[in-house]
Design a protein around this motif. Structure first.
Motif, mmCIF file in Angstrom:
data_model
loop_
_atom_site.group_PDB
_atom_site.id
_atom_site.type_symbol
_atom_site.label_atom_id
_atom_site.label_comp_id
_atom_site.label_asym_id
_atom_site.label_seq_id
_atom_site.Cartn_x
_atom_site.Cartn_y
_atom_site.Cartn_z
ATOM 1 N N ARG A 1 -17.459 20.915 -34.737
ATOM 2 C CA ARG A 1 -17.681 21.622 -35.879
ATOM 3 C C ARG A 1 -16.666 21.494 -36.914
ATOM 4 O O ARG A 1 -16.990 21.369 -38.194
ATOM 5 N N ALA A 2 -15.279 21.412 -36.578
ATOM 6 C CA ALA A 2 -14.087 21.081 -37.624
ATOM 7 C C ALA A 2 -14.527 19.942 -38.177
ATOM 8 O O ALA A 2 -14.170 19.845 -39.426
ATOM 9 N N CYS A 3 -15.051 18.662 -37.559
ATOM 10 C CA CYS A 3 -15.181 17.563 -38.293
ATOM 11 C C CYS A 3 -16.146 17.670 -39.104
ATOM 12 O O CYS A 3 -16.100 17.039 -40.467
ATOM 13 N N LEU A 4 -17.414 18.392 -38.936
ATOM 14 C CA LEU A 4 -18.301 18.855 -39.685
ATOM 15 C C LEU A 4 -17.783 19.390 -41.013
ATOM 16 O O LEU A 4 -18.182 19.126 -42.173
ATOM 17 N N GLN A 5 -17.029 20.494 -40.934
ATOM 18 C CA GLN A 5 -16.338 21.102 -42.196
ATOM 19 C C GLN A 5 -15.821 20.170 -42.879
ATOM 20 O O GLN A 5 -15.914 20.296 -44.134
#
Length: 359
Positions: free
Chosen positions: A150-154
């Motif tokens: 999720r943090a990479c997608l953000q």
């Protein structure tokens, strides 16, 4: 001495591999009797999470038979435990077994989002779609607690960077708040792997992945939110699941998928022995046919690693499956070539230490 390559079924319940043999870079694993007749209870294989500090994240490739030239993987190893997983040999580079270690000793990369941001912000970086989850599933169970994907997608969203996601995990739905706005800008596509509609076979072959029905529900929810989905009927297992090809494509189309792809079962390095162990235990009556068809498509070998041959094989049977796939896609209105993701929106957001504009 007792060979540790074979593990009793009661110790590996809910796991895909039947053994835990040493990787190709390690010495053989054996238990040595110490001379004491003391009963020792052996527990089941529990999931262990280790951490790795990533020095780089984007992996580049020049493979002419891949539709992308770069990828990122927040995790090494995969708890889904798919018996056929072509990525299993990568665990040997860590000094771990491609067998049970691959699905029970997972490596999380908690600094991945920060490293990704640094790489995207570099002046020399040139944008092109990034593939997420090409080696291990970015939405395997560990992601629920760690949130690295999720943090990479953000981070990707902050740069308006295009991304193509490959997953079996229903957890992808959690990130619709990021994916839907990216999809509206033409920045994301999700590939959902659907190998069989037989829930019992899926449970044995992909023990900790969502059921086929649950994956179809993920397609519905993603496409309902405006996120385009490609169904990936991969891998097709000749003599075991390939008869389902048209049914898989139809079910995915009905759930909202607009594109499709397929790859034949691949058995690189240690995967061949692991897969044949699985066949002997779970589908002994099909084992000879499955391996016979694979060898027919790979020049008598279990696997042919050559570019252009490794994904689908060659020969009459491979051509037949390819023709069936193309015919079904035409009938169902499924694209085999997706619309390209947009790269023109890419922009580096302000970084710490940047000089402020005077405009």
């Amino acid at each position: 001495m007792q060979d540790l390559s074979s593990v009793p079924a009661e110790r590996r319940k809910g796991r895909g591999a039947a053994s835990n043999a040493a990787g190709r870079f390690d010495l053989a694993r054996e238990e040595v009797w110490d001379g004491w007749d003391i009963p020792e209870e052996r527990g089941s294989f529990r999931t262990e999470i280790r951490e790795e500090t990533a020095r780089s994240l984007i992996t580049y490739n020049r493979s002419p038979d891949l539709p992308f030239d770069r990828s990122i993987n927040p995790y090494r190893g995969c708890e889904h435990g798919c018996a056929y997983c072509f990525a299993r040999p990568s665990h040997a580079y860590l000094g771990l077994s491609p067998g049970l270690d691959f699905e029970t000793i997972l490596i999380a990369r908690p600094n991945a989002p920060e490293v990704l941001r640094h790489e995207l912000a570099a002046a020399r970086y040139r944008v092109a779609p990034i593939a997420l989850g090409t080696n291990t599933d970015p939405y395997q169970p560990v992601e629920r607690d760690r949130g690295i994907t999720r943090a990479c997608l953000q981070t990707l969203a902050a740069f308006n960077h295009p991304v193509a996601i490959v997953t079996k995990g229903a957890l992808v739905e959690r990130d619709l708040d990021i994916l839907a706005p990216m999809a509206a800008l033409g920045l994301v596509r999700v590939g959902v792997s659907l190998t069989t509609l037989d829930a019992d076979l899926a449970r044995r072959m992909e023990p900790r992945a969502p059921s086929p029905a649950r994956r179809l529900e993920s397609i519905r929810r993603l496409t309902g939110a405006g996120v385009p989905v490609r169904v990936m009927t991969s891998p097709l297992v000749p003599g075991l699941t390939d008869h389902e090809l048209e049914a898989l494509l139809t079910a995915a189309r009905d759930a909202g998928a607009d594109a499709a792809s397929w790859i034949m079962l691949r058995l690189p390095r240690e995967v061949s022995a692991l897969w044949q162990e699985w066949l002997a235990e779970h589908a002994p009556g099909r084992a000879a046919k499955v391996m016979g068809l694979l060898r027919e498509m790979h020049g008598g070998r279990d696997y042919d690693p050559r570019w252009g041959k490794r994904m689908r094989g060659e020969g009459a049977y491979a051509r037949l499956v390819g023709a069936r796939f193309r015919t079904a896609c035409r009938r169902l209105g499924l694209a085999t070539d997706s619309q390209p993701l947009r790269c023109d929106l890419f922009a580096r957001p302000p970084q710490p230490g940047d000089q402020l504009s005077l405009l």
